[in-house]
Design an enzyme around this catalytic site. Structure first.
Site, PDB file in Angstrom:
ATOM      1  CE  LYS A   1      -3.960  -0.033   2.221  1.00  0.00           C
ATOM      2  NZ  LYS A   1      -5.017  -0.163   1.199  1.00  0.00           N
TER       3      LYS A   1
HETATM    4  N1  PMP Z   1      -6.908  -3.721  -3.198  1.00  0.00           N
HETATM    5  C1  PMP Z   1      -6.557  -2.447  -3.011  1.00  0.00           C
HETATM    6  C2  PMP Z   1      -5.901  -1.712  -4.136  1.00  0.00           C
HETATM    7  C3  PMP Z   1      -6.818  -1.812  -1.780  1.00  0.00           C
HETATM    8  O1  PMP Z   1      -6.478  -0.531  -1.604  1.00  0.00           O
HETATM    9  C4  PMP Z   1      -7.457  -2.527  -0.757  1.00  0.00           C
HETATM   10  C5  PMP Z   1      -7.773  -1.842   0.547  1.00  0.00           C
HETATM   11  N2  PMP Z   1      -6.749  -1.995   1.473  1.00  0.00           N
HETATM   12  C6  PMP Z   1      -7.781  -3.865  -0.983  1.00  0.00           C
HETATM   13  C7  PMP Z   1      -7.509  -4.430  -2.202  1.00  0.00           C
HETATM   14  C8  PMP Z   1      -8.421  -4.696   0.097  1.00  0.00           C
HETATM   15  O2  PMP Z   1      -7.487  -4.983   1.125  1.00  0.00           O
HETATM   16  P1  PMP Z   1      -7.933  -5.219   2.624  1.00  0.00           P
HETATM   17  O3  PMP Z   1      -8.958  -6.270   2.592  1.00  0.00           O
HETATM   18  O4  PMP Z   1      -6.686  -5.653   3.318  1.00  0.00           O
HETATM   19  O5  PMP Z   1      -8.464  -3.926   3.121  1.00  0.00           O
END
Ligand code: PMP
Length: 332
Positions: free
Chosen positions: A160
């Site tokens: 991220k």
């Molecule tokens: N893909 C992206 C690009 C994201 O920003 C997120 C949000 N964090 C997710 C998938 C989902 O990840 P998570 O379930 O860990 O929030």
């Protein structure tokens, strides 16, 4: 506190608990110019009956955040458990009795011109009241966008990293301007990757399918929760594999998953109905299971949750209303 004004909220910044209005950085900060930051997003759910606020898998989120930060060589000098303590302390200091969103942000903090990063790093942890991210009660209409998902060898999308969210912002903006509720990214090789800020699942031939980790996806923690719930509770076979675009149109059901979006059913893609064009039974059931598990109502998944308050009372109380409108600012 007004929903739009969080300036009084206490945040953790430069190793101190300060009001948000005092947590400021220089306009010359490296991360602001070059995107050299790493963030995460964690949900906390307020259970009014128990008078308890449950953080969802905070240790996993903080371990991921530290690992992702390592990719761009940002050091966070605290253990995941210490970061959890800071988070629960923030919740207690702010006396939150509503659902919340936790935003840890680590960044290259040098105040100067020049792309080459140095060893000056900083981080902050913010917690704000937070409601629904996407209104998916009737199912979403998603659109495949013209932007392609960033490649691992350009900016690793599995982390991220702040700069990589330009990719998500372009995709989300295009989708909404074209009348869709959410974007679907393809990879450069044409496979389905994910949504702009969420992972994607398809039900096809009785199996639950999701693009594999090598398709430039962010390996979502909610994706992992859903795979576990689908396997344990619905006895579904969960398959990670490359997914073609046309499989979207042939799927019986599609839904997005993510910390902010939770489980969001998709009923149309590119103006084509998915299945019957209404929310499918597996999507509905998984949404329900995820909601129960993250509110502490399923004993088998209590280990996902960390209570923020030390002592919980059993006194019943009406849920608080959480009207937060700045979702684009905070929730990814
Ligand atoms: N893909 C992206 C690009 C994201 O920003 C997120 C949000 N964090 C997710 C998938 C989902 O990840 P998570 O379930 O860990 O929030």
């Amino acid at each position: 506190m007004k929903a739009e004004d969080h300036s009084d909220v206490i945040v953790y910044f430069k190793n101190q608990y300060v009001p948000l209005r005092e947590a400021n950085i220089s306009i010359l900060t490296h991360a602001l110019h070059y995107g050299t930051g790493v963030f995460d997003g964690i949900r906390g759910y307020w259970e009014s009956r128990e008078k308890q606020l449950y953080l969802v898998r905070p240790m996993d989120h903080y371990r991921r955040w530290k690992a992702h930060s390592g990719i761009i060589r940002i050091g966070i000098g605290l253990e995941a458990s210490e970061l959890c303590e800071i988070t629960t302390e923030l919740i207690r200091r702010n006396h939150f009795e509503s659902h919340v969103y936790v935003r840890p942000l680590a960044y290259k903090s040098a105040v100067r011109i020049g792309v080459n990063p140095d060893e000056q790093d900083a981080f902050a942890v913010m917690v704000i009241p937070f409601g629904d991210y996407l209104d998916s009660v009737h199912g979403l209409h998603a659109g495949v966008v013209s932007w392609r998902r960033i490649e691992d060898n350009a900016i690793p999308g599995r982390a991220k990293i702040c700069g990589s969210y330009v990719n998500s912002a372009l995709a989300g903006d295009e989708a909404r301007r074209n009348g869709f509720d959410e974007a679907i990214f393809l990879t450069e090789s044409g496979h389905v990757a994910e949504g702009a800020t969420c992972n994607i699942f398809l039900m096809r031939g009785g199996k639950l399918i999701t693009p594999c980790g090598s398709e430039n996806i962010l390996e979502g923690i909610t994706r992992n929760c859903i795979a576990e719930l689908a396997h344990n509770e619905l006895h579904l076979e969960v398959v990670e594999r490359p997914v073609d675009r046309s499989e979207l149109y042939l799927a019986d059901e599609i839904f997005f998953t993510g910390t902010a979006v939770e489980v969001a059913p998709v009923v149309r893609v590119d103006h084509r109905n998915i299945g019957s064009g209404t929310i499918g039974p597996v999507s509905a059931e998984l949404r329900h299971l995820y909601l129960d598990a993250t509110r502490g109502r399923m004993a088998a998944y209590r280990h996902w949750l960390m209570p923020a308050y030390e002592t919980a009372s059993t006194a019943p109380e009406e849920p608080q209303l959480v009207g937060v409108s700045d979702r684009d600012l905070w929730a990814v």
